[in-house]
Design a protein around this motif. Sequence first.
Motif, mmCIF file in Angstrom:
data_model
loop_
_atom_site.group_PDB
_atom_site.id
_atom_site.type_symbol
_atom_site.label_atom_id
_atom_site.label_comp_id
_atom_site.label_asym_id
_atom_site.label_seq_id
_atom_site.Cartn_x
_atom_site.Cartn_y
_atom_site.Cartn_z
ATOM 1 N N MET A 113 0.848 -1.195 0.000
ATOM 2 C CA MET A 113 0.000 0.000 0.000
ATOM 3 C C MET A 113 0.885 1.247 0.000
ATOM 4 N N ARG A 114 0.566 2.172 -0.856
ATOM 5 C CA ARG A 114 1.354 3.407 -0.947
ATOM 6 C C ARG A 114 1.115 4.263 0.280
ATOM 7 N N ARG A 115 2.220 4.728 0.903
ATOM 8 C CA ARG A 115 2.106 5.545 2.094
ATOM 9 C C ARG A 115 2.433 6.985 1.775
ATOM 10 N N ARG A 116 1.608 7.900 2.239
ATOM 11 C CA ARG A 116 1.847 9.319 2.005
ATOM 12 C C ARG A 116 3.052 9.781 2.802
ATOM 13 N N THR A 117 3.732 10.787 2.277
ATOM 14 C CA THR A 117 4.881 11.323 2.984
ATOM 15 C C THR A 117 4.453 11.992 4.285
ATOM 16 N N PHE A 118 3.365 12.728 4.262
ATOM 17 C CA PHE A 118 2.804 13.207 5.523
ATOM 18 C C PHE A 118 1.367 12.720 5.594
ATOM 19 N N LEU A 119 0.918 12.432 6.796
ATOM 20 C CA LEU A 119 -0.460 12.002 6.976
ATOM 21 C C LEU A 119 -0.903 12.357 8.376
ATOM 22 N N ALA A 120 -2.176 12.572 8.515
ATOM 23 C CA ALA A 120 -2.737 12.886 9.815
ATOM 24 C C ALA A 120 -3.146 11.596 10.493
ATOM 25 N N ALA A 121 -2.414 11.207 11.513
ATOM 26 C CA ALA A 121 -2.698 9.968 12.223
ATOM 27 C C ALA A 121 -3.739 10.229 13.302
ATOM 28 N N VAL A 122 -4.948 10.550 12.859
ATOM 29 C CA VAL A 122 -6.054 10.821 13.757
ATOM 30 C C VAL A 122 -7.238 9.998 13.282
ATOM 31 N N PRO A 123 -8.262 9.832 14.117
ATOM 32 C CA PRO A 123 -9.416 9.049 13.691
ATOM 33 C C PRO A 123 -9.985 9.554 12.374
ATOM 34 N N TRP A 137 6.557 17.461 0.326
ATOM 35 C CA TRP A 137 5.717 18.387 1.078
ATOM 36 C C TRP A 137 4.293 18.526 0.570
ATOM 37 N N ALA A 138 4.013 18.076 -0.622
ATOM 38 C CA ALA A 138 2.641 18.200 -1.139
ATOM 39 C C ALA A 138 2.329 17.040 -2.073
ATOM 40 N N PRO A 139 2.390 15.808 -1.575
ATOM 41 C CA PRO A 139 2.228 14.646 -2.450
ATOM 42 C C PRO A 139 0.860 14.560 -3.117
ATOM 43 N N GLU A 140 -0.145 15.198 -2.534
ATOM 44 C CA GLU A 140 -1.481 15.206 -3.132
ATOM 45 C C GLU A 140 -1.938 16.620 -3.466
ATOM 46 N N GLY A 141 -0.971 17.488 -3.696
ATOM 47 C CA GLY A 141 -1.284 18.850 -4.119
ATOM 48 C C GLY A 141 -1.574 19.813 -2.996
ATOM 49 N N LYS A 142 -1.473 19.365 -1.748
ATOM 50 C CA LYS A 142 -1.716 20.231 -0.609
ATOM 51 C C LYS A 142 -0.617 20.034 0.427
ATOM 52 N N THR A 143 -0.165 21.120 1.007
ATOM 53 C CA THR A 143 0.826 21.033 2.072
ATOM 54 C C THR A 143 0.132 20.731 3.402
ATOM 55 N N PRO A 144 0.863 20.183 4.383
ATOM 56 C CA PRO A 144 0.238 19.844 5.661
ATOM 57 C C PRO A 144 -0.203 21.078 6.439
ATOM 58 N N LEU A 154 17.122 12.836 -0.876
ATOM 59 C CA LEU A 154 17.859 13.173 0.341
ATOM 60 C C LEU A 154 17.032 13.923 1.377
ATOM 61 N N GLY A 155 15.879 14.455 0.981
ATOM 62 C CA GLY A 155 14.940 14.983 1.951
ATOM 63 C C GLY A 155 15.213 16.362 2.493
ATOM 64 N N PHE A 156 16.155 17.134 1.911
ATOM 65 C CA PHE A 156 16.411 18.499 2.380
ATOM 66 C C PHE A 156 16.482 19.444 1.200
ATOM 67 N N MET A 157 16.363 20.731 1.492
ATOM 68 C CA MET A 157 16.408 21.763 0.451
ATOM 69 C C MET A 157 17.701 22.566 0.538
ATOM 70 N N PHE A 158 18.225 22.947 -0.631
ATOM 71 C CA PHE A 158 19.416 23.790 -0.676
ATOM 72 C C PHE A 158 19.057 25.244 -0.354
ATOM 73 N N ASP A 201 -1.136 18.195 11.442
ATOM 74 C CA ASP A 201 -0.956 17.021 10.593
ATOM 75 C C ASP A 201 0.401 16.380 10.891
ATOM 76 N N ILE A 202 0.442 15.068 10.836
ATOM 77 C CA ILE A 202 1.686 14.359 11.109
ATOM 78 C C ILE A 202 2.511 14.263 9.827
ATOM 79 N N PHE A 203 3.750 14.713 9.915
ATOM 80 C CA PHE A 203 4.645 14.758 8.763
ATOM 81 C C PHE A 203 5.802 13.786 8.963
ATOM 82 N N ARG A 204 6.132 13.063 7.897
ATOM 83 C CA ARG A 204 7.282 12.166 7.899
ATOM 84 C C ARG A 204 8.212 12.532 6.762
#
Length: 588
Positions: free
Chosen positions: A1-11, A223-230, A432-436, A234-237
Amino acid sequence: MRRRTFLAAVPAAALAGRAFATSRQENPNRNRPDVHGGDRIDGATWASRSAAWGLHGAAATAHPLATQAAIDILKAGGSAVDAAVCANAVLGFGEPISCGIGGDCFVMLWDPKQRKVIGLNGSGRSPRALTLAEQRKRANAKGVINLHGAVSVSVPGAVDAWWSLHQRYGKLPWKDLFQPAIRHAEDGAPIVQNVAYYVGSSYRIFTEPGAQIEEVDNFKKVWAPEGKTPREGDIFRNPGLARTYRLIAEGGGRAFYEGEIAQTIEAYFKRIGGWMTAADLAAHHSEWAEPGTINYRGVDVWGLPPNSQGFVTLQMLNMMEQFDIKAMGFQSAAAIHHSVEAKRLAFEDRARFYADPHFYKQPSEWLLSEDYARERAKLIRPDKILQTVYPGQAPSHGDTTYFTVADKDGMMISIIQSNYSGMGSGLMPDGLGFMFQNRGQLFALSDGHPNIYAPGKRPFQTIIPGFATKGGEPLLSFGVMGGDMQPQGQAQVISNLVDFELGLQEAGDSPRWHHDGGHEPTGEDLGPIGKLNLETGVPQATQKALAALGWPLAPAPGGYGGYQAIQRWPGRYAAATEMRKDGVALAY
């Protein structure tokens, strides 16, 4: 299952709609400048909280998780340097709008064994393959380097600065310092308010037409895998950053500049048509620097030399000392007017004389002399604004995060780290997960300018840590983040503490001013008078009096920087944090 880079781990029910608003845009009751905070039973009426006190150590950062991590390192027997490196790694994950391993770093610290203030310049140089002619060809309509894209990127200096500090002052194993950041990046952590706001702002800037950024897909993936930033909460990974941190933790500080990370960076710039190479990275090393100092009414205030703007704070205070600021009154029009005029004069010198000392010899001793301060202060009139300001005639011959940590042995570290403007250049290397950083935008392009662009040169830097001593003893480790606000904010904090005898937290919570205008180290002219930005907390009578003097006033929400500080008292520490940010100060 594809996992989002950030997701809200709430009910799941909570995902459909939030119980409470999290922004001003969602709730008009949160945008009421006429409403002020509740009343405190003691302390300043405007203060947001009291300082944190402790016997053994303290930390103040712009993110709660970073402060907690620093305290944990101190309790585990780490030095202030260990705790600062750990905190900075956590900030790179939790506060990427301000900092990260793609940026630079400057440090001042009190070395209790040598009993002196030590400085470190952790700023990187421009790519050697990028020429002045190419920069001029790609300049924007104003004739300055673009704020985003590969032309704005210089070698990141932060990791080597951490490594240099740890090699000299570290107590715990290097790899242990990265474990909290790795854990947060892998497991995720809730986004805090300011980060959510500025990531959303960065997304709009990076994706707008004409942004001139070679690629933004990597930013979107993280930061915006589905076109929206957290949003806030929201829980970010960031598993890519976690892996990069693991490589650095296991390989040492030079693992960022040599090996897999460097090769990935070189391949990325080759793919997008940029200029940085693995050789540029391998050539980078931090430099220990000798801080300058002036005495402001009995307190020795320290600043780092160029290419940093640290001496601007000292120049401002030198001029302010020529006037009885205390007698003018706290938050009075006279006190603000004289301080702003000192800023304008010091900033003209900044535009003229501040540059990489390997390429230009700055007249530092003259700039910091009392004679020069008296000469410049004579230009300031109490009843009118200087219509034109110029740099002095010398005798011939750089958004940001600030944090501070103190340990049980008396070491205090003042450290500032930045990607420069916003999140940085918009460019994130593959996986690498960081910005210059976009620090290279601060070069000038005009012939004869000390700060003119050159390959392998360090740009003018806005980021400056602050430090103060008294009677040869450490007194204050502090900073105010935020571009050209930094020396302006530092001078205001010192004046609040020294002239008006405010407490450590009160000195930072006090309403601030921020002046824009004059000449920039890039060669850009922002106008002779500029505008004076005032926070809403500045008294209305003061605002009216400043307007009557002719100051063009503006509010500039969010432009007043961020403050953290630790004050050394006999046998104890007090720590303060910025009410304008998301940070926490803790002591134990």
